[in-house]
Scaffold this motif. Structure first.
Motif, PDB file in Angstrom:
ATOM      1  N   UNK A 168      54.586  44.706  24.985  1.00  0.00           N
ATOM      2  CA  UNK A 168      53.886  43.423  24.778  1.00  0.00           C
ATOM      3  C   UNK A 168      53.853  42.546  26.022  1.00  0.00           C
ATOM      4  N   UNK A 169      54.715  42.839  27.001  1.00  0.00           N
ATOM      5  CA  UNK A 169      54.722  42.059  28.245  1.00  0.00           C
ATOM      6  C   UNK A 169      53.591  42.438  29.195  1.00  0.00           C
ATOM      7  N   UNK A 170      52.899  43.550  28.898  1.00  0.00           N
ATOM      8  CA  UNK A 170      51.743  43.943  29.709  1.00  0.00           C
ATOM      9  C   UNK A 170      50.674  42.859  29.588  1.00  0.00           C
ATOM     10  N   UNK A 171      50.302  42.273  30.716  1.00  0.00           N
ATOM     11  CA  UNK A 171      49.276  41.223  30.709  1.00  0.00           C
ATOM     12  C   UNK A 171      47.931  41.843  31.082  1.00  0.00           C
ATOM     13  N   UNK A 172      46.897  41.499  30.325  1.00  0.00           N
ATOM     14  CA  UNK A 172      45.559  42.045  30.571  1.00  0.00           C
ATOM     15  C   UNK A 172      44.586  40.907  30.845  1.00  0.00           C
ATOM     16  N   UNK A 173      43.860  41.029  31.955  1.00  0.00           N
ATOM     17  CA  UNK A 173      42.859  40.033  32.359  1.00  0.00           C
ATOM     18  C   UNK A 173      41.496  40.708  32.414  1.00  0.00           C
ATOM     19  N   UNK A 174      40.485  40.048  31.868  1.00  0.00           N
ATOM     20  CA  UNK A 174      39.113  40.556  31.974  1.00  0.00           C
ATOM     21  C   UNK A 174      38.276  39.605  32.804  1.00  0.00           C
ATOM     22  N   UNK A 175      37.674  40.150  33.865  1.00  0.00           N
ATOM     23  CA  UNK A 175      36.794  39.370  34.732  1.00  0.00           C
ATOM     24  C   UNK A 175      35.381  39.897  34.512  1.00  0.00           C
ATOM     25  N   UNK A 176      34.579  39.149  33.789  1.00  0.00           N
ATOM     26  CA  UNK A 176      33.231  39.597  33.431  1.00  0.00           C
ATOM     27  C   UNK A 176      32.441  38.382  32.950  1.00  0.00           C
ATOM     28  N   UNK A 177      31.200  38.219  33.410  1.00  0.00           N
ATOM     29  CA  UNK A 177      30.403  37.071  32.948  1.00  0.00           C
ATOM     30  C   UNK A 177      30.258  37.015  31.427  1.00  0.00           C
ATOM     31  N   UNK A 178      30.254  38.178  30.780  1.00  0.00           N
ATOM     32  CA  UNK A 178      30.076  38.216  29.320  1.00  0.00           C
ATOM     33  C   UNK A 178      31.436  38.318  28.620  1.00  0.00           C
ATOM     34  N   UNK A 179      31.474  37.789  27.405  1.00  0.00           N
ATOM     35  CA  UNK A 179      32.633  38.025  26.546  1.00  0.00           C
ATOM     36  C   UNK A 179      32.290  39.228  25.684  1.00  0.00           C
ATOM     37  N   UNK A 180      32.968  40.340  25.911  1.00  0.00           N
ATOM     38  CA  UNK A 180      32.650  41.588  25.232  1.00  0.00           C
ATOM     39  C   UNK A 180      33.786  41.988  24.292  1.00  0.00           C
ATOM     40  N   UNK A 181      33.590  43.123  23.616  1.00  0.00           N
ATOM     41  CA  UNK A 181      34.600  43.634  22.693  1.00  0.00           C
ATOM     42  C   UNK A 181      35.935  43.865  23.398  1.00  0.00           C
ATOM     43  N   UNK A 182      35.872  44.188  24.682  1.00  0.00           N
ATOM     44  CA  UNK A 182      37.100  44.467  25.441  1.00  0.00           C
ATOM     45  C   UNK A 182      38.022  43.250  25.509  1.00  0.00           C
ATOM     46  N   UNK A 183      37.445  42.059  25.465  1.00  0.00           N
ATOM     47  CA  UNK A 183      38.226  40.835  25.632  1.00  0.00           C
ATOM     48  C   UNK A 183      39.197  40.590  24.474  1.00  0.00           C
ATOM     49  N   UNK A 184      39.058  41.346  23.400  1.00  0.00           N
ATOM     50  CA  UNK A 184      39.932  41.147  22.239  1.00  0.00           C
ATOM     51  C   UNK A 184      41.400  41.429  22.577  1.00  0.00           C
ATOM     52  N   UNK A 185      41.649  42.279  23.576  1.00  0.00           N
ATOM     53  CA  UNK A 185      43.044  42.559  23.963  1.00  0.00           C
ATOM     54  C   UNK A 185      43.479  41.733  25.171  1.00  0.00           C
ATOM     55  N   UNK A 186      42.601  40.859  25.649  1.00  0.00           N
ATOM     56  CA  UNK A 186      42.881  40.130  26.893  1.00  0.00           C
ATOM     57  C   UNK A 186      43.790  38.929  26.662  1.00  0.00           C
ATOM     58  N   UNK A 187      44.677  38.704  27.634  1.00  0.00           N
ATOM     59  CA  UNK A 187      45.455  37.477  27.664  1.00  0.00           C
ATOM     60  C   UNK A 187      44.683  36.377  28.377  1.00  0.00           C
ATOM     61  N   UNK A 188      43.756  36.780  29.223  1.00  0.00           N
ATOM     62  CA  UNK A 188      42.937  35.822  29.969  1.00  0.00           C
ATOM     63  C   UNK A 188      41.575  36.431  30.241  1.00  0.00           C
TER      64      UNK A 188
END
Length: 304
Positions: A168-188
């Motif tokens: 759970x300490x794994x931090x996930x960041x998504x850098x993308x102009x769109x908010x996509x399905x992938x962002x559901x696991x993102x911390x930022x």
């Protein structure tokens, strides 16, 4: 005797393969459907009538010849698949350049990966990706850039989701102009302004230099040109980056601080970076941050 037709009974992944452990995406799992011959042209036709192969080949050749005679060889172009074999590419290029007499041949593989290839050659002198799939599970900070991996790399994304559950300490960041399905696991999620990636990573490089984030021992041993790169990037303050990328300053700073303070960082960049008019510079700006911080060439680290 006529050879009996082989019957395909099923399709499955290879459970012991280290890339997917037997899991298949939709594209792989539906491959059996491509063996169907319903709805396919089984014999050559001209103007809706079945003809011998020789007649069909001559028809195509004559049509090409008529066009070339009237408009010149550059009036013909071939757009070829990125999934062909090397031998197929050779034949297609021989036809286009040797017989038709034009250089108008391209493939989606140039759009897909050529930016990344050029950036890797610029940085490392070779087209080599210094990461493996296992690194995605061993990292502490996973940054997806220009990627909707949930849709485009679903098997890989499942591994990331599992890694997040285990750690759970794994931090996930998504850098993308769109908010996509992938962002559901993102911390930022950083929904940066389209095309502003280089500014974001120039800012990261400047932040690393300012906040003791450069690995001086690694730089002395393995990296050239860091001083010039930092000098070129130093004007990209958090305030300026936030303005250029249309992002909140606190989100930019959170990402920068996470990168600087985390030992194991993976920057997973994909088509949002590669398929750009500035794709080489975008990829290079990401690679630069890993080279300067020494977060490369070890477990759970690197530009991917």
């Amino acid at each position: 005797e006529e050879a009996s037709e082989a019957e395909v009974l099923g399709l499955s992944g290879t459970p012991e393969h280290p890339a997917n452990f037997g899991r298949l995406c939709v594209k792989g799992s539906r491959l059996l459907d491509t063996l169907e011959d319903s709805g396919r042209l089984l014999f050559p036709e001209v103007s809706g009538k079945q003809v011998p192969w020789e007649a069909a080949t001559n028809e195509v050749a004559q049509r090409f010849q008529d066009i070339i005679d009237e408009h010149g060889p550059d009036s013909v172009a071939l757009y070829v698949s990125g999934q062909l074999l090397t031998e197929d590419y050779y034949v297609a290029n021989k036809l286009m350049k040797g017989y038709i007499g034009s250089a108008n041949i391209d493939t989606n593989s140039r759009l897909c990966m050529s930016s990344a290839v050029a950036a890797h050659k610029r940085a490392f002198g070779s087209d080599v990706v210094p990461c493996s799939y296992e690194d995605l599970e061993q990292t502490e900070l996973l940054v997806f850039i220009g990627s909707n991996a949930a849709w485009t790399h679903p098997v890989l994304f499942q591994r990331v989701e599992r890694a997040k559950q285990i750690n759970p300490n794994l931090k996930i960041v998504f850098i993308d102009p769109r908010r996509t399905a992938s962002c559901e696991v993102a911390d930022l999620h950083l929904p940066l302004k389209a095309g502003s990636d280089v500014a974001l990573f120039n800012g990261l490089l400047a932040y690393l230099a300012e906040h003791d984030g450069l690995d001086k021992a690694y730089i002395d041993q393995s990296v050239e040109g860091v001083e010039q790169a930092v000098e070129a990037a130093q004007s990209f303050t958090i305030e300026k980056v936030a303005q250029l990328c249309d992002l909140p300053e606190q989100d930019v700073e959170e990402y920068y601080a996470s990168f600087a303070q985390t030992d194991k960082v993976i920057s997973f960049f994909s088509m949002g970076v590669n398929q750009s008019s500035a794709g080489v510079d975008k990829a290079a700006s990401i690679i630069n941050c890993h080279l300067a911080s020494g977060k490369i060439g070890k477990e759970g680290c690197g530009p991917f």
